[in-house]
Design a protein around this motif. Sequence first.
Motif, PDB file in Angstrom:
ATOM      1  N   LEU A  76      25.409  27.588  52.853  1.00  0.00           N
ATOM      2  CA  LEU A  76      25.955  28.593  53.072  1.00  0.00           C
ATOM      3  C   LEU A  76      27.050  28.158  54.406  1.00  0.00           C
ATOM      4  CD1 LEU A  76      24.329  31.841  52.207  1.00  0.00           C
ATOM      5  CD2 LEU A  76      26.223  31.394  50.813  1.00  0.00           C
ATOM      6  N   ASN A  77      27.700  28.621  54.168  1.00  0.00           N
ATOM      7  CA  ASN A  77      29.091  28.271  55.097  1.00  0.00           C
ATOM      8  C   ASN A  77      29.773  29.781  55.851  1.00  0.00           C
ATOM      9  OD1 ASN A  77      31.033  28.106  57.131  1.00  0.00           O
ATOM     10  ND2 ASN A  77      32.809  26.507  55.897  1.00  0.00           N
ATOM     11  N   LEU A  78      28.994  29.869  56.513  1.00  0.00           N
ATOM     12  CA  LEU A  78      29.110  31.403  57.625  1.00  0.00           C
ATOM     13  C   LEU A  78      30.011  31.246  58.186  1.00  0.00           C
ATOM     14  CD1 LEU A  78      25.345  32.537  56.926  1.00  0.00           C
ATOM     15  CD2 LEU A  78      27.038  32.980  56.216  1.00  0.00           C
ATOM     16  N   LYS A  79      31.095  30.735  58.906  1.00  0.00           N
ATOM     17  CA  LYS A  79      31.508  30.142  59.574  1.00  0.00           C
ATOM     18  C   LYS A  79      32.531  31.574  59.527  1.00  0.00           C
ATOM     19  CE  LYS A  79      31.615  25.365  61.194  1.00  0.00           C
ATOM     20  NZ  LYS A  79      32.485  24.464  60.546  1.00  0.00           N
ATOM     21  N   ASN A  80      33.330  32.625  61.010  1.00  0.00           N
ATOM     22  CA  ASN A  80      33.861  33.195  61.331  1.00  0.00           C
ATOM     23  C   ASN A  80      33.395  34.837  60.928  1.00  0.00           C
ATOM     24  OD1 ASN A  80      35.442  31.735  62.938  1.00  0.00           O
ATOM     25  ND2 ASN A  80      36.126  31.387  60.277  1.00  0.00           N
ATOM     26  N   LYS A  81      31.677  34.381  60.468  1.00  0.00           N
ATOM     27  CA  LYS A  81      30.449  35.687  60.075  1.00  0.00           C
ATOM     28  C   LYS A  81      29.817  36.447  61.305  1.00  0.00           C
ATOM     29  CE  LYS A  81      31.091  34.791  55.046  1.00  0.00           C
ATOM     30  NZ  LYS A  81      32.332  35.321  55.024  1.00  0.00           N
ATOM     31  N   LYS A  82      30.453  37.501  61.677  1.00  0.00           N
ATOM     32  CA  LYS A  82      29.692  38.008  62.388  1.00  0.00           C
ATOM     33  C   LYS A  82      28.181  38.753  62.131  1.00  0.00           C
ATOM     34  CE  LYS A  82      32.335  38.974  66.286  1.00  0.00           C
ATOM     35  NZ  LYS A  82      32.834  39.673  67.641  1.00  0.00           N
ATOM     36  N   VAL A  83      26.739  38.557  62.301  1.00  0.00           N
ATOM     37  CA  VAL A  83      25.704  39.050  61.714  1.00  0.00           C
ATOM     38  C   VAL A  83      24.445  39.669  63.055  1.00  0.00           C
ATOM     39  CG1 VAL A  83      23.329  38.278  61.356  1.00  0.00           C
ATOM     40  CG2 VAL A  83      25.379  36.906  60.092  1.00  0.00           C
ATOM     41  N   ALA A  84      24.413  40.835  61.936  1.00  0.00           N
ATOM     42  CA  ALA A  84      23.926  41.633  63.545  1.00  0.00           C
ATOM     43  C   ALA A  84      22.490  41.749  62.745  1.00  0.00           C
ATOM     44  CB  ALA A  84      23.962  43.122  64.018  1.00  0.00           C
ATOM     45  N   ILE A  85      20.511  41.945  63.577  1.00  0.00           N
ATOM     46  CA  ILE A  85      19.880  41.790  62.963  1.00  0.00           C
ATOM     47  C   ILE A  85      19.140  42.624  63.044  1.00  0.00           C
ATOM     48  CG2 ILE A  85      17.450  40.296  62.424  1.00  0.00           C
ATOM     49  CD1 ILE A  85      19.290  37.668  63.043  1.00  0.00           C
ATOM     50  N   TYR A  86      18.454  44.050  62.582  1.00  0.00           N
ATOM     51  CA  TYR A  86      16.988  44.891  63.260  1.00  0.00           C
ATOM     52  C   TYR A  86      15.613  43.974  62.265  1.00  0.00           C
ATOM     53  CZ  TYR A  86      17.519  47.524  58.874  1.00  0.00           C
ATOM     54  OH  TYR A  86      17.444  47.753  57.183  1.00  0.00           O
ATOM     55  N   GLY A  87      14.400  44.372  63.103  1.00  0.00           N
ATOM     56  CA  GLY A  87      13.452  44.152  62.930  1.00  0.00           C
ATOM     57  C   GLY A  87      12.244  45.360  63.326  1.00  0.00           C
ATOM     58  N   LEU A  88      11.205  44.995  62.768  1.00  0.00           N
ATOM     59  CA  LEU A  88      10.535  45.804  62.593  1.00  0.00           C
ATOM     60  C   LEU A  88       9.142  45.453  63.189  1.00  0.00           C
ATOM     61  CD1 LEU A  88      12.964  48.148  60.691  1.00  0.00           C
ATOM     62  CD2 LEU A  88      10.345  49.009  60.893  1.00  0.00           C
ATOM     63  N   GLY A  89       8.471  45.437  63.952  1.00  0.00           N
ATOM     64  CA  GLY A  89       7.083  44.738  64.332  1.00  0.00           C
ATOM     65  C   GLY A  89       6.295  45.957  64.492  1.00  0.00           C
ATOM     66  N   ASP A  90       5.247  44.625  65.398  1.00  0.00           N
ATOM     67  CA  ASP A  90       3.795  45.975  65.795  1.00  0.00           C
ATOM     68  C   ASP A  90       3.546  44.659  66.819  1.00  0.00           C
ATOM     69  OD1 ASP A  90       1.415  46.825  66.082  1.00  0.00           O
ATOM     70  OD2 ASP A  90       0.539  47.044  64.243  1.00  0.00           O
ATOM     71  N   GLN A  91       4.060  45.312  67.944  1.00  0.00           N
ATOM     72  CA  GLN A  91       3.741  45.046  69.628  1.00  0.00           C
ATOM     73  C   GLN A  91       2.104  44.340  69.986  1.00  0.00           C
ATOM     74  OE1 GLN A  91       5.919  47.392  72.538  1.00  0.00           O
ATOM     75  NE2 GLN A  91       6.632  47.814  71.096  1.00  0.00           N
ATOM     76  N   LYS A  92       1.412  45.978  69.827  1.00  0.00           N
ATOM     77  CA  LYS A  92       0.001  46.127  69.354  1.00  0.00           C
ATOM     78  C   LYS A  92      -0.923  45.233  68.902  1.00  0.00           C
ATOM     79  CE  LYS A  92      -0.507  50.609  72.372  1.00  0.00           C
ATOM     80  NZ  LYS A  92      -0.420  51.888  72.253  1.00  0.00           N
ATOM     81  N   GLY A  93      -0.529  45.260  67.533  1.00  0.00           N
ATOM     82  CA  GLY A  93      -0.889  45.100  66.415  1.00  0.00           C
ATOM     83  C   GLY A  93      -1.349  43.144  66.504  1.00  0.00           C
ATOM     84  N   TYR A  94      -0.070  42.296  66.270  1.00  0.00           N
ATOM     85  CA  TYR A  94       0.589  41.390  66.497  1.00  0.00           C
ATOM     86  C   TYR A  94       1.383  41.226  68.162  1.00  0.00           C
ATOM     87  CZ  TYR A  94      -0.031  42.054  62.180  1.00  0.00           C
ATOM     88  OH  TYR A  94      -0.438  42.588  60.827  1.00  0.00           O
ATOM     89  N   PRO A  95       1.256  40.857  69.353  1.00  0.00           N
ATOM     90  CA  PRO A  95       1.194  40.835  70.788  1.00  0.00           C
ATOM     91  C   PRO A  95       1.837  38.823  70.401  1.00  0.00           C
ATOM     92  CG  PRO A  95      -0.543  40.718  70.752  1.00  0.00           C
ATOM     93  CD  PRO A  95      -0.981  41.664  69.605  1.00  0.00           C
ATOM     94  N   GLU A  96       1.083  38.529  70.142  1.00  0.00           N
ATOM     95  CA  GLU A  96       1.578  36.584  69.919  1.00  0.00           C
ATOM     96  C   GLU A  96       2.963  36.585  69.291  1.00  0.00           C
ATOM     97  OE1 GLU A  96       0.559  34.297  71.388  1.00  0.00           O
ATOM     98  OE2 GLU A  96      -1.353  36.314  72.351  1.00  0.00           O
ATOM     99  N   ASN A  97       3.474  37.757  68.070  1.00  0.00           N
ATOM    100  CA  ASN A  97       4.440  37.143  66.997  1.00  0.00           C
ATOM    101  C   ASN A  97       5.122  38.666  66.415  1.00  0.00           C
ATOM    102  OD1 ASN A  97       1.573  36.131  65.857  1.00  0.00           O
ATOM    103  ND2 ASN A  97       3.559  34.213  66.026  1.00  0.00           N
ATOM    104  N   PHE A  98       5.532  39.595  68.136  1.00  0.00           N
ATOM    105  CA  PHE A  98       6.395  40.367  67.929  1.00  0.00           C
ATOM    106  C   PHE A  98       7.870  39.924  67.540  1.00  0.00           C
ATOM    107  CE2 PHE A  98       8.510  43.984  69.904  1.00  0.00           C
ATOM    108  CZ  PHE A  98       8.068  44.755  69.158  1.00  0.00           C
ATOM    109  N   ASN A  99       7.850  40.605  66.598  1.00  0.00           N
ATOM    110  CA  ASN A  99       9.466  40.887  65.801  1.00  0.00           C
ATOM    111  C   ASN A  99      10.061  39.144  66.060  1.00  0.00           C
ATOM    112  OD1 ASN A  99      10.900  42.967  64.410  1.00  0.00           O
ATOM    113  ND2 ASN A  99      10.087  43.411  66.516  1.00  0.00           N
TER     114      ASN A  99
END
Length: 168
Positions: A76-99
């Motif tokens: 894909l060519n994504l030039k001139n596109k704006k991308v906003a990302i929301y994520g869900l994670g678990d900081q207690k369960g997975y503190p080494e890989n949070f989100n």
Amino acid sequence: MKKIGLFYSFNSNKTALIGKKIIEAFGDVDIEIINAEEVSEETFSKFDNIIAGVPTWFDGELPNYWDEFVPAMEDLNLKNKKVAIYGLGDQKGYPENFNDGIGLFAKLVEKQGAQVIGFTSIEGYTYENSAAQIGNQFCGLCLDQENQGRLSKKRIQDWVETLKKEFY
Ligand SMILES: Cc1cc2nc3c(=O)[nH]c(=O)nc-3n(C[C@H](O)[C@H](O)[C@H](O)COP(=O)(O)O)c2cc1C
């Protein structure tokens, strides 16, 4: 503001629920929802403003539905596109890989020329490591429904206010 394409999995519970809250927070902004389980090159690249819902699975990995889209995304060519990302994670369960998923996804779209927007502060979270962290910010909206569900409403509202200014 130009129309926003909001991508999340219709099979997910929490990620889809947060997607609906994001729509509510935008009010009367034009948003089209696309099932991330059925994402194609065409649907992803038809928007200039993109929001992607990316929970982290498998100890720091993307969920299957996004992972399966990665080979197509590399064309894909994504030039001139704006991308906003929301994520869900678990900081207690997975503190080494949070989100981590937010960071992985940001790298993928940036590689194709997109501008990632909607950075947020790392304050208020407790974890060891996150691929979403760049300096003292996350490159998206980090939510943790397991441990900090009560904070999500305000985090979403603040994030959407920023996006209203940052999107085309
Ligand atoms: C098997 C499994 C692995 C997970 N791995 C991570 C992880 O590496 N990092 C993280 O922050 N959260 C992790 N989580 C937590 C999920 O991201 C969190 O529960 C999220 O809300 C899932 O959203 P969804 O149900 O909409 O997909 C994991 C959860 C499960 C069940």
